[in-house]
Design a protein around this motif. Sequence first.
Motif, short mmCIF file in Angstrom:
data_model
loop_
_atom_site.label_atom_id
_atom_site.label_comp_id
_atom_site.label_asym_id
_atom_site.label_seq_id
_atom_site.Cartn_x
_atom_site.Cartn_y
_atom_site.Cartn_z
N TYR A 178 -11.38 -74.46 -44.03
CA TYR A 178 -10.96 -74.16 -42.36
C TYR A 178 -11.54 -75.24 -41.61
O TYR A 178 -10.90 -75.79 -40.84
N ARG A 179 -12.44 -76.09 -41.92
CA ARG A 179 -13.05 -77.33 -41.22
C ARG A 179 -12.01 -78.26 -41.25
O ARG A 179 -11.59 -79.08 -40.63
N LEU A 180 -11.58 -78.51 -42.86
CA LEU A 180 -10.70 -79.47 -42.91
C LEU A 180 -9.34 -79.37 -42.06
O LEU A 180 -8.56 -80.14 -41.68
N ALA A 181 -8.92 -78.03 -42.18
CA ALA A 181 -7.65 -77.74 -41.28
C ALA A 181 -7.95 -78.16 -40.03
O ALA A 181 -7.05 -78.67 -39.31
N CYS A 182 -9.09 -77.73 -39.31
CA CYS A 182 -9.30 -78.04 -37.88
C CYS A 182 -9.18 -79.64 -37.72
O CYS A 182 -8.72 -80.31 -36.72
N GLU A 183 -10.05 -80.20 -38.41
CA GLU A 183 -10.46 -81.79 -38.32
C GLU A 183 -9.23 -82.73 -38.71
O GLU A 183 -9.27 -83.90 -38.24
N LEU A 184 -8.50 -82.35 -39.84
CA LEU A 184 -7.50 -83.26 -40.36
C LEU A 184 -6.23 -82.47 -40.32
O LEU A 184 -5.21 -82.59 -41.35
N ASP A 239 -3.24 -83.22 -39.11
CA ASP A 239 -2.62 -84.17 -39.21
C ASP A 239 -2.13 -84.60 -40.85
O ASP A 239 -1.15 -85.03 -40.96
N LYS A 240 -3.07 -84.06 -41.51
CA LYS A 240 -2.90 -84.54 -43.12
C LYS A 240 -2.81 -83.44 -44.13
O LYS A 240 -2.15 -83.32 -44.94
N ILE A 241 -3.57 -82.19 -43.58
CA ILE A 241 -3.59 -81.04 -44.12
C ILE A 241 -2.34 -80.09 -44.04
O ILE A 241 -2.07 -79.83 -42.81
N ALA A 242 -1.47 -79.73 -45.12
CA ALA A 242 -0.40 -79.01 -44.91
C ALA A 242 -0.72 -77.45 -44.91
O ALA A 242 -0.25 -76.65 -43.94
N ALA A 243 -1.62 -77.07 -45.76
CA ALA A 243 -1.98 -75.81 -45.92
C ALA A 243 -3.40 -75.56 -46.50
O ALA A 243 -3.83 -76.50 -47.39
N ILE A 244 -4.22 -74.39 -46.28
CA ILE A 244 -5.38 -74.12 -46.87
C ILE A 244 -5.27 -72.76 -47.53
O ILE A 244 -4.53 -71.83 -47.10
N ALA A 245 -6.24 -72.59 -48.32
CA ALA A 245 -6.41 -71.12 -48.99
C ALA A 245 -7.91 -70.92 -49.02
O ALA A 245 -8.50 -70.86 -50.19
N PRO A 246 -8.50 -70.30 -47.75
CA PRO A 246 -9.88 -69.94 -48.17
C PRO A 246 -9.91 -68.47 -48.86
O PRO A 246 -9.23 -67.57 -48.62
N VAL A 247 -11.05 -68.41 -49.76
CA VAL A 247 -11.30 -67.52 -50.32
C VAL A 247 -12.83 -66.94 -50.13
O VAL A 247 -13.77 -67.44 -50.12
N ALA A 248 -12.86 -65.53 -49.49
CA ALA A 248 -14.29 -65.20 -49.19
C ALA A 248 -14.96 -66.00 -48.40
O ALA A 248 -16.26 -66.44 -48.50
N GLY A 249 -14.19 -66.68 -47.37
CA GLY A 249 -15.00 -67.75 -46.45
C GLY A 249 -14.81 -67.12 -44.96
O GLY A 249 -13.95 -66.52 -44.60
N ALA A 250 -15.41 -67.78 -43.86
CA ALA A 250 -15.29 -67.55 -42.56
C ALA A 250 -15.05 -68.69 -41.59
O ALA A 250 -15.31 -69.91 -42.35
N ASN A 286 -16.56 -70.08 -39.01
CA ASN A 286 -17.51 -70.06 -37.98
C ASN A 286 -17.65 -70.98 -36.95
O ASN A 286 -18.69 -71.04 -36.40
N PHE A 287 -17.05 -72.03 -36.97
CA PHE A 287 -17.48 -73.13 -35.98
C PHE A 287 -16.59 -73.14 -34.72
O PHE A 287 -15.42 -72.79 -35.05
N GLU A 288 -16.90 -73.63 -33.60
CA GLU A 288 -16.02 -73.79 -32.74
C GLU A 288 -16.52 -74.99 -31.84
O GLU A 288 -17.70 -75.34 -31.88
N PRO A 289 -15.94 -75.52 -30.86
CA PRO A 289 -14.26 -75.54 -30.90
C PRO A 289 -13.54 -76.16 -32.20
O PRO A 289 -14.10 -77.09 -32.82
N CYS A 290 -12.79 -75.39 -32.56
CA CYS A 290 -11.39 -75.92 -33.46
C CYS A 290 -10.44 -76.16 -32.99
O CYS A 290 -9.73 -75.16 -32.22
N PRO A 297 -0.07 -77.89 -36.24
CA PRO A 297 -0.15 -76.46 -37.27
C PRO A 297 -0.51 -76.74 -38.59
O PRO A 297 -0.03 -77.54 -39.10
N VAL A 298 -1.20 -75.65 -39.28
CA VAL A 298 -1.50 -75.74 -40.61
C VAL A 298 -1.32 -74.23 -41.14
O VAL A 298 -1.80 -73.13 -40.76
N SER A 299 -0.68 -74.31 -42.35
CA SER A 299 -0.56 -72.76 -42.84
C SER A 299 -1.66 -72.35 -43.52
O SER A 299 -2.34 -73.24 -43.96
N VAL A 300 -1.97 -71.06 -43.61
CA VAL A 300 -3.34 -70.53 -44.18
C VAL A 300 -2.94 -69.27 -44.78
O VAL A 300 -2.17 -68.41 -44.43
N VAL A 301 -3.38 -69.26 -46.10
CA VAL A 301 -3.49 -67.81 -47.08
C VAL A 301 -4.91 -67.68 -47.22
O VAL A 301 -5.63 -68.49 -47.82
N HIS A 302 -5.39 -66.50 -46.98
CA HIS A 302 -6.87 -66.24 -47.02
C HIS A 302 -7.01 -64.93 -47.66
O HIS A 302 -6.08 -63.85 -47.64
#
Length: 168
Positions: free
Chosen positions: A19-25, A27-38, A40-44, A49-54
């Motif tokens: 999630y942090r990488l998707a927020c901060e990068l 422009d580079k990250i196409a998609a993320i897949a967090p497993v059992a993660g939250a 938790n940080f703001e502001p994001c 846009p970044v695709s997400v599968v959780h």
Amino acid sequence: IDSARVYATGISNGGMMAYRLACELSDKIAAIAPVAGALNFEPCKPAHPVSVVHFHGTDDEHVLYEGGVPKKQLDRHPRTDKSVSFAVSYWTEQNGCSAKPEKTLHESLIIERYKNGRNGTEVVLYTIRGGKHSWPGGTRGWLFGDEPSNAVPATDALWEFFLKHPKQ
């Protein structure tokens, strides 16, 4: 490296890192897949846009599905997690996805797909009923770790998702 196909995944703190990488990068990250993660940080404030599968189990005691203070925790750092629905709502809004998901129900699995996001993005949530703090379809991470659910092979599902979501 194909710059249109940079992805991140991880379980627990690794999911939080994704999630942090998707927020901060974004422009580079196409998609993320967090497993059992939250998330938790703001502001994001991702610029793109970044695709997400959780993937998340409803009986996870380390990162609670509904959020809150973990019932079980391996480290000593105090933490209150945000809910899975917070992360899903956040990313569907950021990506401009449909507000109402397409739902698929299986015996121990609920799949919610939020489609039509900007630049072809999508947010998908795999809720594993009774699932614990583990990689669905994987093996137990350590001797005393939670037994994984077989409701979905997360590795196969996230790889399929990644292949469908290059950076536009």
